[in-house]
Design an enzyme around this catalytic site. Structure first.
Site, PDB file in Angstrom:
ATOM      1  N   ASP A   1       0.823  -1.205   0.000  1.00  0.00           N
ATOM      2  CA  ASP A   1       0.000   0.000   0.000  1.00  0.00           C
ATOM      3  C   ASP A   1       0.857   1.255   0.000  1.00  0.00           C
ATOM      4  O   ASP A   1       2.082   1.201   0.180  1.00  0.00           O
ATOM      5  CB  ASP A   1      -0.910   0.015   1.240  1.00  0.00           C
ATOM      6  CG  ASP A   1      -2.003  -1.041   1.174  1.00  0.00           C
ATOM      7  OD1 ASP A   1      -2.359  -1.456   0.056  1.00  0.00           O
ATOM      8  OD2 ASP A   1      -2.496  -1.450   2.240  1.00  0.00           O
TER       9      ASP A   1
ATOM     10  N   TYR B   1       7.233  -9.831   6.651  1.00  0.00           N
ATOM     11  CA  TYR B   1       7.211  -8.389   6.877  1.00  0.00           C
ATOM     12  C   TYR B   1       7.829  -8.059   8.242  1.00  0.00           C
ATOM     13  O   TYR B   1       7.883  -8.918   9.133  1.00  0.00           O
ATOM     14  CB  TYR B   1       5.773  -7.859   6.881  1.00  0.00           C
ATOM     15  CG  TYR B   1       5.128  -7.714   5.516  1.00  0.00           C
ATOM     16  CD1 TYR B   1       5.141  -6.491   4.851  1.00  0.00           C
ATOM     17  CD2 TYR B   1       4.509  -8.789   4.905  1.00  0.00           C
ATOM     18  CE1 TYR B   1       4.534  -6.353   3.608  1.00  0.00           C
ATOM     19  CE2 TYR B   1       3.902  -8.666   3.656  1.00  0.00           C
ATOM     20  CZ  TYR B   1       3.923  -7.440   3.017  1.00  0.00           C
ATOM     21  OH  TYR B   1       3.321  -7.309   1.792  1.00  0.00           O
TER      22      TYR B   1
END
Length: 285
Positions: free
Chosen positions: A64, A125
């Site tokens: 994003d 992540y």
């Protein structure tokens, strides 16, 4: 989206990284917004002198706006003659053309069955946050979230353990029509570094939209004492979005690494990843 390059084309694996601060995410968008995909495709078109031809990238994990990547992977199918002509100098030419906040580190011919998205078996992540009363180190401000309550990392890890495994993460995902929210969370652990920054390692076979940032939002509520350690697990079991679960800001999130199976297993993984998932015991369709 083919498992193999079409006849006359070569599938090229691209390893890259970027600082997401000034990007409106990975994926190309209407309206001329700056995106990582758009920038790389434009640079590739220029350095290969392809005029109006765009060779589209397929990425392991779309990020994003504001999210960073250290170990992103993509693939692109290029005409054999173009690849033969440019392969030796393509990496250096891209370095000269791309902005300094995005780098391509390697370009290699992909093995048979490779698909950057569907062949991946996990994505890892990291989310970084500090509870330093003075705020964030100015040199880290675009990569570390400031949380203005003291955090109990042990309590956060206790809560995180209850979320591991295969579950329907609908409570922690932004729903998308026709997409499953069943994922296998392989790792979720937090460590406070010597500099006081708390780093969360989050690894799963795949992630649905906003999943990592929602999980971190729930764990922060546990860490600062607003919720008990069993609360994130109860939210998961309820299967619906809880208004108390905040999607934390994107700048603390970095895609660190993407894992793939051995070359001989790529095609099988590619096929498996396209199947719609259900939990054991769940009714069909």
């Amino acid at each position: 989206m083919s498992d193999e390059a079409q006849p006359g084309f070569v599938r090229v694996r691209m390893d890259l990284s970027y600082d997401g601060t000034a990007f409106s995410g990975w994926a190309k968008q209407a309206g001329g917004r700056r995106t990582v995909q758009g920038e790389i495709e434009a640079a590739l078109r220029t350095v290969t002198r392809s005029k109006d031809m765009t060779y589209e990238l397929t990425v392991a994990g779309r990020t994003d706006a504001g999210v960073h990547a250290r170990g992103q992977v993509a693939h692109v199918d290029l005409p054999e003659e173009l690849w033969a002509e440019h392969r030796e100098k393509l990496l250096k030419r891209l370095a000269g053309r791309l902005s300094k906040d995005v780098r391509v580190w390697s370009l290699t011919e992909a093995p048979a069955g490779f698909n950057a998205r569907f062949s991946a078996i996990w994505r890892r992540y990291a989310y970084r946050v500090t509870d330093n009363p003075g705020g964030v180190d100015p040199l880290l401000r675009n990569h570390v979230l400031w949380h203005d309550w003291p955090l109990d990392v042990d309590a956060m890890n206790e809560a995180a353990e209850r979320l591991l495994g295969e579950h329907d993460f609908a409570a922690y995902c932004k729903r998308r029509e026709g997409a499953t929210t069943i994922r296998t969370l392989q790792e979720l652990s937090l460590v406070r570094g010597d500099d006081g920054v708390v780093t969360a390692r989050v690894r799963a076979d795949a992630f649905c939209h906003n999943m990592v940032r929602s999980l971190i939002g729930a764990l922060l509520f546990v860490g600062d004492g607003h919720r008990q350690a069993d609360w994130p697990g109860k939210v998961l079991a309820a299967g619906v979005r809880d208004s108390a679960v905040h999607v934390v800001r994107p700048h603390g999130l970095t895609l660190e690494e993407v894992g793939y199976p051995a070359d001989g297993l790529l095609a099988a993984r590619n096929k498996e990843a396209r199947n719609r998932r259900t939990l054991p015991g769940a009714g069909c369709c």
